[in-house]
Design a protein around this motif. Structure first.
Motif, short mmCIF file in Angstrom:
data_model
loop_
_atom_site.label_atom_id
_atom_site.label_comp_id
_atom_site.label_asym_id
_atom_site.label_seq_id
_atom_site.Cartn_x
_atom_site.Cartn_y
_atom_site.Cartn_z
N ALA A 6 0.83 -1.20 0.00
CA ALA A 6 0.00 0.00 0.00
C ALA A 6 0.87 1.25 0.00
O ALA A 6 0.58 2.22 -0.72
N PHE A 7 1.94 1.24 0.78
CA PHE A 7 2.86 2.38 0.83
C PHE A 7 3.52 2.59 -0.52
O PHE A 7 3.61 3.72 -1.02
N SER A 8 3.94 1.51 -1.15
CA SER A 8 4.56 1.61 -2.47
C SER A 8 3.57 2.17 -3.49
O SER A 8 3.92 3.03 -4.30
N ALA A 9 2.33 1.69 -3.45
CA ALA A 9 1.31 2.18 -4.38
C ALA A 9 1.05 3.67 -4.15
O ALA A 9 0.91 4.45 -5.10
N PHE A 10 0.98 4.07 -2.88
CA PHE A 10 0.77 5.48 -2.54
C PHE A 10 1.89 6.34 -3.11
O PHE A 10 1.64 7.38 -3.73
N ILE A 11 3.12 5.89 -2.95
CA ILE A 11 4.27 6.64 -3.47
C ILE A 11 4.21 6.73 -4.99
O ILE A 11 4.46 7.79 -5.57
N VAL A 12 3.86 5.64 -5.65
CA VAL A 12 3.78 5.66 -7.12
C VAL A 12 2.73 6.65 -7.58
O VAL A 12 2.97 7.46 -8.48
N VAL A 13 1.56 6.63 -6.96
CA VAL A 13 0.48 7.56 -7.37
C VAL A 13 0.90 9.01 -7.13
O VAL A 13 0.77 9.85 -8.03
N ILE A 14 1.40 9.30 -5.95
CA ILE A 14 1.83 10.67 -5.65
C ILE A 14 2.96 11.09 -6.58
O ILE A 14 2.98 12.21 -7.10
N SER A 15 3.90 10.19 -6.83
CA SER A 15 5.01 10.49 -7.74
C SER A 15 4.52 10.83 -9.14
O SER A 15 4.97 11.80 -9.74
N LEU A 16 3.59 10.01 -9.63
CA LEU A 16 3.06 10.27 -10.98
C LEU A 16 2.34 11.61 -11.05
O LEU A 16 2.45 12.33 -12.05
N LEU A 17 1.62 11.96 -10.00
CA LEU A 17 0.93 13.25 -10.00
C LEU A 17 1.92 14.42 -9.96
O LEU A 17 1.73 15.41 -10.67
N PHE A 18 2.96 14.28 -9.15
CA PHE A 18 4.00 15.33 -9.14
C PHE A 18 4.68 15.42 -10.50
O PHE A 18 4.91 16.51 -11.02
N ILE A 49 10.30 25.40 -11.19
CA ILE A 49 9.41 24.75 -10.22
C ILE A 49 8.93 23.42 -10.79
O ILE A 49 8.91 22.40 -10.09
N GLY A 50 8.59 23.42 -12.06
CA GLY A 50 8.17 22.18 -12.73
C GLY A 50 9.28 21.15 -12.73
O GLY A 50 9.04 19.96 -12.51
N ALA A 51 10.51 21.59 -12.97
CA ALA A 51 11.65 20.67 -12.96
C ALA A 51 11.84 20.07 -11.57
O ALA A 51 12.14 18.87 -11.44
N ALA A 52 11.64 20.88 -10.55
CA ALA A 52 11.76 20.38 -9.17
C ALA A 52 10.67 19.35 -8.88
O ALA A 52 10.93 18.32 -8.23
N GLU A 53 9.44 19.60 -9.34
CA GLU A 53 8.35 18.64 -9.15
C GLU A 53 8.65 17.32 -9.87
O GLU A 53 8.46 16.24 -9.31
N LEU A 54 9.10 17.43 -11.09
CA LEU A 54 9.42 16.24 -11.88
C LEU A 54 10.56 15.45 -11.23
O LEU A 54 10.45 14.23 -11.03
N ALA A 55 11.61 16.13 -10.85
CA ALA A 55 12.75 15.47 -10.22
C ALA A 55 12.35 14.86 -8.87
O ALA A 55 12.76 13.73 -8.55
N GLY A 56 11.55 15.57 -8.12
CA GLY A 56 11.10 15.05 -6.82
C GLY A 56 10.25 13.80 -6.98
O GLY A 56 10.43 12.83 -6.24
N GLY A 57 9.36 13.80 -7.95
CA GLY A 57 8.54 12.62 -8.21
C GLY A 57 9.38 11.43 -8.62
O GLY A 57 9.18 10.31 -8.14
N LEU A 58 10.32 11.67 -9.51
CA LEU A 58 11.22 10.58 -9.94
C LEU A 58 12.06 10.07 -8.76
O LEU A 58 12.25 8.85 -8.61
N ALA A 59 12.52 10.97 -7.93
CA ALA A 59 13.34 10.57 -6.79
C ALA A 59 12.55 9.77 -5.77
O ALA A 59 13.08 8.83 -5.16
N LEU A 60 11.27 10.10 -5.59
CA LEU A 60 10.43 9.32 -4.66
C LEU A 60 10.33 7.87 -5.10
O LEU A 60 10.52 6.96 -4.28
N CYS A 61 10.03 7.66 -6.37
CA CYS A 61 9.92 6.28 -6.89
C CYS A 61 11.26 5.57 -6.80
O CYS A 61 11.33 4.41 -6.37
N THR A 62 12.31 6.24 -7.20
CA THR A 62 13.63 5.64 -7.16
C THR A 62 13.99 5.25 -5.73
O THR A 62 14.48 4.14 -5.48
N ALA A 63 13.73 6.15 -4.79
CA ALA A 63 14.06 5.88 -3.39
C ALA A 63 13.31 4.68 -2.86
O ALA A 63 13.88 3.86 -2.14
N ARG A 64 12.03 4.57 -3.21
CA ARG A 64 11.24 3.45 -2.70
C ARG A 64 11.71 2.12 -3.27
O ARG A 64 11.90 1.15 -2.54
#
Length: 120
Positions: A6-18, A49-64
């Motif tokens: 569930a945590f992994s799915a939550f991270i994927v969804v939030i990451s994709l939205l970011f 700001i968009g680049a930061a959102e994109l990088a942050g989303g990618l980093a969340l998935c990578t980190a998980r």
């Protein structure tokens, strides 16, 4: 096990939205250009700001999925700050609550993810 999934799915969804929001800013979608103007940002700054959102989303998935909790903490904390900054900008622009709520919800989600990464 179910909590981890569930945590992994939550991270994927939030990451994709970011990543979606960040990509829209980088692509110069008309709505994003209008928002940048309304908020008083140069569009080049708004793209950062968009680049930061994109990088942050990618980093969340990578980190998980690479099991890098420090990267997760850094990415999620950065996104938390970014989203609460967005809340402040929306309030300054006197936006309706409907426009402020998504930034607040994403900020809270990023804060929760920060906590979960820090606890792991």
């Amino acid at each position: 096990m179910e909590i981890a999934v569930a945590f992994s799915a939550f991270i994927v969804v939030i990451s994709l939205l970011f990543m979606g929001g960040g990509s829209a800013k980088l692509a110069g979608v008309a709505v994003m250009r209008g928002d940048a103007e309304r908020f008083g940002f140069k569009y080049g700054t708004y793209r950062l700001i968009g680049a930061a959102e994109l990088a942050g989303g990618l980093a969340l998935c990578t980190a998980r999925f690479a099991q890098l909790p420090l990267l997760g903490v850094a990415a999620a904390a950065g996104l938390t700050v970014l989203m609460f900054g967005a809340v402040a900008v929306h309030i300054k622009a006197k936006d309706a609550v409907v426009k402020v709520v998504p930034a607040a919800v994403f900020g809270l989600a990023a804060a929760a993810i920060t906590y979960f990464f820090a606890a792991s």
